[in-house]
Design a protein around this motif. Sequence first.
Motif, PDB file in Angstrom:
ATOM      1  N   GLY A   1       0.783  -1.225   0.000  1.00 40.74           N
ATOM      2  CA  GLY A   1       0.000   0.000   0.000  1.00 40.74           C
ATOM      3  C   GLY A   1       0.816   1.276   0.000  1.00 40.74           C
ATOM      4  N   GLN A   2       2.136   1.197   0.050  1.00 41.82           N
ATOM      5  CA  GLN A   2       2.966   2.387   0.050  1.00 41.82           C
ATOM      6  C   GLN A   2       2.991   3.018  -1.344  1.00 41.82           C
ATOM      7  OE1 GLN A   2       6.989   1.704   1.150  1.00 41.82           O
ATOM      8  NE2 GLN A   2       7.556   3.854   1.238  1.00 41.82           N
ATOM      9  N   ASP A   3       3.002   4.337  -1.370  1.00 43.22           N
ATOM     10  CA  ASP A   3       3.028   5.065  -2.637  1.00 43.22           C
ATOM     11  C   ASP A   3       4.403   4.890  -3.285  1.00 43.22           C
ATOM     12  OD1 ASP A   3       2.646   6.726  -4.758  1.00 43.22           O
ATOM     13  OD2 ASP A   3       2.687   8.581  -3.596  1.00 43.22           O
ATOM     14  N   ARG A   4       4.444   4.256  -4.446  1.00 44.07           N
ATOM     15  CA  ARG A   4       5.697   4.034  -5.169  1.00 44.07           C
ATOM     16  C   ARG A   4       5.743   4.825  -6.474  1.00 44.07           C
ATOM     17  NH1 ARG A   4       5.902  -2.320  -5.825  1.00 44.07           N
ATOM     18  NH2 ARG A   4       3.804  -1.849  -6.599  1.00 44.07           N
ATOM     19  N   SER A   5       4.841   5.778  -6.637  1.00 47.36           N
ATOM     20  CA  SER A   5       4.729   6.491  -7.908  1.00 47.36           C
ATOM     21  C   SER A   5       5.961   7.343  -8.183  1.00 47.36           C
ATOM     22  CB  SER A   5       3.485   7.388  -7.880  1.00 47.36           C
ATOM     23  OG  SER A   5       3.589   8.354  -6.859  1.00 47.36           O
ATOM     24  N   VAL A   6       6.259   7.481  -9.462  1.00 44.83           N
ATOM     25  CA  VAL A   6       7.322   8.365  -9.947  1.00 44.83           C
ATOM     26  C   VAL A   6       6.649   9.418 -10.812  1.00 44.83           C
ATOM     27  CG1 VAL A   6       9.408   8.548 -11.340  1.00 44.83           C
ATOM     28  CG2 VAL A   6       9.056   6.550  -9.862  1.00 44.83           C
ATOM     29  N   SER A   7       6.649  10.648 -10.339  1.00 41.21           N
ATOM     30  CA  SER A   7       5.910  11.721 -11.010  1.00 41.21           C
ATOM     31  C   SER A   7       6.808  12.776 -11.633  1.00 41.21           C
ATOM     32  CB  SER A   7       4.960  12.404 -10.017  1.00 41.21           C
ATOM     33  OG  SER A   7       5.679  12.923  -8.910  1.00 41.21           O
ATOM     34  N   GLN A   8       8.129  12.669 -11.475  1.00 35.88           N
ATOM     35  CA  GLN A   8       9.033  13.663 -12.029  1.00 35.88           C
ATOM     36  C   GLN A   8      10.240  12.983 -12.656  1.00 35.88           C
ATOM     37  OE1 GLN A   8       8.550  17.001 -12.267  1.00 35.88           O
ATOM     38  NE2 GLN A   8       6.514  16.686 -11.384  1.00 35.88           N
ATOM     39  N   LEU A   9      10.589  13.447 -13.865  1.00 31.19           N
ATOM     40  CA  LEU A   9      11.755  12.949 -14.598  1.00 31.19           C
ATOM     41  C   LEU A   9      12.523  14.128 -15.175  1.00 31.19           C
ATOM     42  CD1 LEU A   9      10.108  10.030 -16.619  1.00 31.19           C
ATOM     43  CD2 LEU A   9      11.568   9.774 -14.610  1.00 31.19           C
ATOM     44  N   ALA A  10      13.840  13.981 -15.263  1.00 29.91           N
ATOM     45  CA  ALA A  10      14.672  15.019 -15.884  1.00 29.91           C
ATOM     46  C   ALA A  10      15.910  14.350 -16.466  1.00 29.91           C
ATOM     47  CB  ALA A  10      15.072  16.089 -14.871  1.00 29.91           C
ATOM     48  N   PHE A  11      16.172  14.617 -17.755  1.00 31.25           N
ATOM     49  CA  PHE A  11      17.363  14.094 -18.425  1.00 31.25           C
ATOM     50  C   PHE A  11      18.562  14.978 -18.130  1.00 31.25           C
ATOM     51  CE2 PHE A  11      14.452  11.678 -21.178  1.00 31.25           C
ATOM     52  CZ  PHE A  11      15.159  10.493 -21.322  1.00 31.25           C
ATOM     53  N   LEU A  12      19.733  14.338 -17.979  1.00 29.69           N
ATOM     54  CA  LEU A  12      21.016  15.038 -18.003  1.00 29.69           C
ATOM     55  C   LEU A  12      21.482  14.998 -19.457  1.00 29.69           C
ATOM     56  CD1 LEU A  12      22.587  13.509 -14.771  1.00 29.69           C
ATOM     57  CD2 LEU A  12      21.445  15.715 -15.029  1.00 29.69           C
ATOM     58  N   LYS A  13      21.097  16.003 -20.220  1.00 28.67           N
ATOM     59  CA  LYS A  13      21.160  15.924 -21.676  1.00 28.67           C
ATOM     60  C   LYS A  13      22.584  15.920 -22.210  1.00 28.67           C
ATOM     61  CE  LYS A  13      16.606  18.025 -22.244  1.00 28.67           C
ATOM     62  NZ  LYS A  13      15.806  19.123 -22.844  1.00 28.67           N
ATOM     63  N   THR A  14      23.507  16.593 -21.536  1.00 29.38           N
ATOM     64  CA  THR A  14      24.883  16.572 -22.025  1.00 29.38           C
ATOM     65  C   THR A  14      25.486  15.179 -21.931  1.00 29.38           C
ATOM     66  OG1 THR A  14      25.698  17.219 -19.841  1.00 29.38           O
ATOM     67  CG2 THR A  14      25.228  18.982 -21.418  1.00 29.38           C
ATOM     68  N   ARG A  15      25.032  14.373 -20.976  1.00 27.99           N
ATOM     69  CA  ARG A  15      25.529  13.003 -20.841  1.00 27.99           C
ATOM     70  C   ARG A  15      24.744  12.050 -21.732  1.00 27.99           C
ATOM     71  NH1 ARG A  15      25.940  12.621 -14.179  1.00 27.99           N
ATOM     72  NH2 ARG A  15      26.893  14.673 -13.823  1.00 27.99           N
ATOM     73  N   ALA A  16      23.432  12.272 -21.841  1.00 31.28           N
ATOM     74  CA  ALA A  16      22.608  11.357 -22.634  1.00 31.28           C
ATOM     75  C   ALA A  16      22.930  11.450 -24.115  1.00 31.28           C
ATOM     76  CB  ALA A  16      21.137  11.650 -22.393  1.00 31.28           C
ATOM     77  N   THR A  17      23.199  12.654 -24.607  1.00 32.08           N
ATOM     78  CA  THR A  17      23.511  12.787 -26.035  1.00 32.08           C
ATOM     79  C   THR A  17      24.859  12.162 -26.392  1.00 32.08           C
ATOM     80  OG1 THR A  17      24.373  15.012 -25.547  1.00 32.08           O
ATOM     81  CG2 THR A  17      22.109  14.848 -26.349  1.00 32.08           C
ATOM     82  N   LYS A  18      25.772  12.049 -25.417  1.00 30.22           N
ATOM     83  CA  LYS A  18      27.063  11.410 -25.653  1.00 30.22           C
ATOM     84  C   LYS A  18      26.996   9.891 -25.485  1.00 30.22           C
ATOM     85  CE  LYS A  18      29.676  15.430 -24.000  1.00 30.22           C
ATOM     86  NZ  LYS A  18      30.628  15.932 -22.964  1.00 30.22           N
ATOM     87  N   LEU A  19      25.846   9.369 -25.054  1.00 31.52           N
ATOM     88  CA  LEU A  19      25.666   7.931 -24.822  1.00 31.52           C
ATOM     89  C   LEU A  19      26.718   7.399 -23.858  1.00 31.52           C
ATOM     90  CD1 LEU A  19      24.890   6.732 -28.470  1.00 31.52           C
ATOM     91  CD2 LEU A  19      23.294   7.543 -26.718  1.00 31.52           C
ATOM     92  N   ASP A  20      26.947   8.157 -22.780  1.00 28.75           N
ATOM     93  CA  ASP A  20      27.956   7.777 -21.781  1.00 28.75           C
ATOM     94  C   ASP A  20      27.500   6.512 -21.060  1.00 28.75           C
ATOM     95  OD1 ASP A  20      29.861   7.651 -19.773  1.00 28.75           O
ATOM     96  OD2 ASP A  20      29.948   9.829 -19.536  1.00 28.75           O
ATOM     97  N   SER A  21      28.339   5.493 -21.078  1.00 25.45           N
ATOM     98  CA  SER A  21      27.940   4.182 -20.540  1.00 25.45           C
ATOM     99  C   SER A  21      28.074   4.088 -19.033  1.00 25.45           C
ATOM    100  CB  SER A  21      28.770   3.079 -21.196  1.00 25.45           C
ATOM    101  OG  SER A  21      30.154   3.291 -20.939  1.00 25.45           O
ATOM    102  N   THR A  22      28.866   4.941 -18.402  1.00 23.69           N
ATOM    103  CA  THR A  22      29.090   4.838 -16.953  1.00 23.69           C
ATOM    104  C   THR A  22      28.410   5.948 -16.164  1.00 23.69           C
ATOM    105  OG1 THR A  22      31.154   6.113 -17.139  1.00 23.69           O
ATOM    106  CG2 THR A  22      31.303   3.708 -17.298  1.00 23.69           C
ATOM    107  N   ALA A  23      28.079   7.039 -16.804  1.00 25.17           N
ATOM    108  CA  ALA A  23      27.553   8.197 -16.078  1.00 25.17           C
ATOM    109  C   ALA A  23      26.039   8.122 -15.964  1.00 25.17           C
ATOM    110  CB  ALA A  23      27.962   9.495 -16.779  1.00 25.17           C
TER     111      ALA A  23
END
Length: 668
Positions: A350-372
């Motif tokens: 019965g505990q609330d497990r919802s995820v209502s907020q997301l944010a990309f770290l775009k400088t890392r995501a566009t580089k497809l960094d595998s460890t960051a």
Amino acid sequence: MGKSSASLALPQRRAECGHTVFCIHKGVKTFSFCRTKNLLVTGGVDRIVRVWNPYLPGKPTGVLRGHMAPVVYVHISSEENKVFSVSADNTVKIWDLETHVCCFTASSKASGIKGELAACLYLSGPRALCVATDALAFLHLKVGSVPEPHLVHSHQEPVVCCRYNPTFRHVVSCCEASVVKVWDFETGRQVSEFIGTHGNAGITCLTFDSSGRRLVTGGRDGCLKIWSYNNGHCLHTLQHDENQSEVCDCTYMEVNQNRCVIAVGWDRRINVYFDIPCDFHHFWKPQPHWQDDLNHGHKEDILCVAQCPPFLLATSSYDGEIIVWNVISGHVYCKLNPSSPVDGQDHREGQDRSVSQLAFLKTRATKLDSTAASLISNGPGGSVTFWKLFSGAGLIANFIPSRGKAQVSSIVVTSEDTLTYLADQQGFVHVYDIQEYGLQGPELQAPNTVTSWRAHVGMVTSLQLIEGDDILLSSSLDCTVSLWSKDGAYIGTFGQNHPWDVFTPASWSHPRVPFEILTDPQSMPTHLVLETDAPAGCSGGQPEQDNVTEKKVLFETEKTPHLPSPEGPIVEADVKEDGESQWSTFCHGRLLPARRKPRWKAPELKWPSIYQALQCHEITCVSALWEKPDLSVIGSDMFNISLCSQERAAELLGRKELSPWSSFLPEC
């Protein structure tokens, strides 16, 4: 040229269409015309100042009454939006052009203008009115700020979202009453508003198209609408034929030169509406659902959507599942499930497990960094989680920013991924330095804290960074939309009386804070004593920690010496026996909500040091047995006769030696 000189000397009558006649009782002695505001102001013997539209001579648009003598001078100040008028008795009045009320009156006695009035002139540069009589007087205009009411509200209902439009330098905010307001970012003034955007249904989200000229809103009625928000005209309505479910979030995205609106909500599907300029139909239908969305998509309501150009899209649902999509192909890129136990936390039923907020770290995501870490999400218990997405998706870090474990309600990241701003349900904003955080793999500690402040008394519903001006925009369920500097300096709240200049820090409200934040009990600064005994509204309400704290307080209380009582050791024993129940009652009282009980802790039972400097003297006990004096002795002093027996004196001396205050009592 062919006309004679005699015919040229005759006056020519103007055509009726070439002039306008204003019929004013008793005539006009002075007038002023403003081309920028297209206004004409007249004054005369009837002591009335009239405001006219130059093209409507039949009736004045405003009548300003208040002078007690004929008006001999008027002037329109377009910069101040005021009208200056001077009457024959040397009285100067300032009128507001919007409300047509008198703002200020300067009598001849107060201003020191004496003698017969000869001429007047208003100087716009120094903002001074020159009045020539027997002497030349300069009346300088000093405009003071209007005092704010205790509570400033941007909307009458809780604000659910707000966004900044860089194209027009506007801030658009929406409330639960389906009202959209447009504000001037640089001054805080309201530009326009329109109501009933989604009928009786409330607005849940908004975004702009890539040009910034159109506004997209989503509502509880299950549809999206595209507006020309400057005039409040609805251009298109986006909806599907199935049962209308609430839209929770939307975003505008460009994919391979194709523009589309992506919406998510209670239907648990990703709805893509292509923005086709040549489609002039009012109703638009979504594209067919992705096959992976139908087979491997969310099983619960989708609460949030975030994009990372050119092809990544992330969605989160009520059960805590996060799915990262490839928008070009429509396939699932990876799945993240933060609902598993983290750091020894047992997720109870019965505990609330919802995820209502997301944010990309775009400088890392566009580089497809595998460890960051490339994605940030909120989680249960007020936690914030950093995720890596490439070469095996997984958890990088998990920490709780709020000391009260309040749920994180909004997340924004700077364009260079150097700072992240986290806002929670209690209205606090926490800033963390993440420039090097999560770059080399898992992190065991939270990132370094830059600053923290309280922005609202209610849950923060929207955060947006305006990085070109180093400004933070926030909205809350407390019906306010506010501006802050990136370091937390309070600029102002949209809807306040006096405007601000966002480029002039001297015009900001800083260092003042909103009145409701100043008076709220949860706004008290952190202190060692307060942190050990936080109310349930701020501490998460863990009973085990409360029991440990309670026992510690009881132990310290038992060691504290009690005040010697004239009623003997019996009363002292009663106090010690009742102490445990009294402290237990106080500790349980701390579990009251923070709004009902302020955050304070009872002081320890220790005597102030100032009492040690007082001189204490023994007083004869009033309950002692008196002896009958010997009246046979004549001439003796009655007051020199001892009223206590020697046995009673010895008893008092023994009590003095046993008293804990014996070291401070003087020798008799």
